[in-house]
Design a protein around this motif. Sequence first.
Motif, PDB file in Angstrom:
ATOM      1  N   ALA A 126      -3.054   3.018   8.802  1.00 34.94           N
ATOM      2  CA  ALA A 126      -3.195   2.034   7.736  1.00 34.94           C
ATOM      3  C   ALA A 126      -3.756   2.673   6.469  1.00 34.94           C
ATOM      4  N   VAL A 127      -3.411   2.077   5.329  1.00 34.77           N
ATOM      5  CA  VAL A 127      -3.921   2.524   4.024  1.00 34.77           C
ATOM      6  C   VAL A 127      -4.335   1.284   3.240  1.00 34.77           C
ATOM      7  N   LYS A 128      -5.028   1.490   2.135  1.00 32.15           N
ATOM      8  CA  LYS A 128      -5.383   0.383   1.254  1.00 32.15           C
ATOM      9  C   LYS A 128      -4.114  -0.265   0.704  1.00 32.15           C
ATOM     10  N   ALA A 129      -4.219  -1.538   0.370  1.00 30.38           N
ATOM     11  CA  ALA A 129      -3.060  -2.255  -0.154  1.00 30.38           C
ATOM     12  C   ALA A 129      -2.524  -1.605  -1.421  1.00 30.38           C
ATOM     13  N   ASP A 130      -3.418  -1.037  -2.239  1.00 33.12           N
ATOM     14  CA  ASP A 130      -2.982  -0.408  -3.486  1.00 33.12           C
ATOM     15  C   ASP A 130      -2.866   1.113  -3.383  1.00 33.12           C
ATOM     16  N   SER A 131      -2.769   1.613  -2.155  1.00 32.51           N
ATOM     17  CA  SER A 131      -2.623   3.051  -1.945  1.00 32.51           C
ATOM     18  C   SER A 131      -1.331   3.562  -2.579  1.00 32.51           C
ATOM     19  N   PRO A 132      -1.351   4.778  -3.080  1.00 34.02           N
ATOM     20  CA  PRO A 132      -0.105   5.350  -3.616  1.00 34.02           C
ATOM     21  C   PRO A 132       0.929   5.622  -2.523  1.00 34.02           C
ATOM     22  N   TYR A 133       0.491   5.603  -1.263  1.00 37.27           N
ATOM     23  CA  TYR A 133       1.417   5.857  -0.159  1.00 37.27           C
ATOM     24  C   TYR A 133       1.991   4.526   0.301  1.00 37.27           C
ATOM     25  N   GLN A 134       3.166   4.225  -0.195  1.00 35.25           N
ATOM     26  CA  GLN A 134       3.785   2.932   0.069  1.00 35.25           C
ATOM     27  C   GLN A 134       4.538   2.884   1.394  1.00 35.25           C
ATOM     28  N   SER A 135       4.780   4.057   1.962  1.00 32.57           N
ATOM     29  CA  SER A 135       5.515   4.118   3.226  1.00 32.57           C
ATOM     30  C   SER A 135       4.973   5.258   4.064  1.00 32.57           C
ATOM     31  N   LEU A 136       5.345   5.264   5.332  1.00 37.07           N
ATOM     32  CA  LEU A 136       4.944   6.366   6.201  1.00 37.07           C
ATOM     33  C   LEU A 136       5.544   7.678   5.718  1.00 37.07           C
ATOM     34  N   ALA A 137       6.750   7.624   5.205  1.00 34.96           N
ATOM     35  CA  ALA A 137       7.394   8.842   4.683  1.00 34.96           C
ATOM     36  C   ALA A 137       6.592   9.413   3.515  1.00 34.96           C
ATOM     37  N   ASP A 138       6.094   8.535   2.631  1.00 36.68           N
ATOM     38  CA  ASP A 138       5.255   8.998   1.517  1.00 36.68           C
ATOM     39  C   ASP A 138       4.022   9.719   2.049  1.00 36.68           C
TER      40      ASP A 138
END
Length: 323
Positions: A126-138
Amino acid sequence: MNASRILALPAALATATLMSFAAPAQATECIAPSNPGGGWDFTCRTIGRILTELGLVDGNVQVTNMPGGVGAVTYAMVASERPDDPELIVATSTVGITQIAQGRYPAPVDAMRWLGMLGADVGVVAVKADSPYQSLADLTAAMAEDPGALTTAGSSAIGGWDHIRLLMVAREAGVTDLPAIRWVQFDGGTDAVTQMLGGQIDIVSTDISEIGGFVQSGDIRVLGFMSDERVPAYADVPTMKEQGIDMTGYNWRGLYTGGEVSDADYEEWVAKLETLYTSENWQSAAVEFGLVPIWRGGADFEAYVREQEQVTADISRDIGVIQ
């Protein structure tokens, strides 16, 4: 009373005494390798109760708590003293397999016969809602480019299950420098998420049961479930496998029995546990405890345990937890 009868009396009393002590071993017993409370105790007490309710065993299941060495004390006892006892089952989980993989039990997985998994917490990244990583691939692309640039966290120490399963994701994604991934231990997934929301942590690896509230509130975003199938409560979130990461990360609950138990007795236990698994009794109890009901039994479960032990051992060596 004649002499022969007098001489025979102590022997008869001794035999009766031995029989009285041996009697409990003739009844079904489930050992929880821990103090009362917690996952292993829940496994024994709930499965024991339902086995009786469904008439799958005669009488009540005797539950014995045997803490020590995160299950190692029980494992040693079963291997040396009761390897062929067909009435003995022992609660275990992913934690136990991790301990075996890292050489912390007195015998390898082959010392026991693995009966079945009946439910599990499901691991997530999991990441923050506003994380720059929008997908697992990112995320995995960033980890592959610079493994040390991100700070990851969960509720286990280095080499523990939360850490290991994050590394499984990273390795499947092509990250080669696993020791470079920075890991911070917290007492629970909630604490890790709180620090992530505060900006100290980039990624959290833990069980969905620990952080579901943060997902539902929209504070964090799950990038993938470490499961064979999507979790119904979060049906819009894909599994790791759907995203090209061939792994699962269950914190499962299950049972083993002694390594010398006969094939017939082993198969009988597998059949009983599968019947128990499909019952409404277990389905309700598992969900109430926060588990996703999942069944793997018999040869399928044996193969799964061996695969998980090998993967965990390999990664533990890669990061220097074991030699």
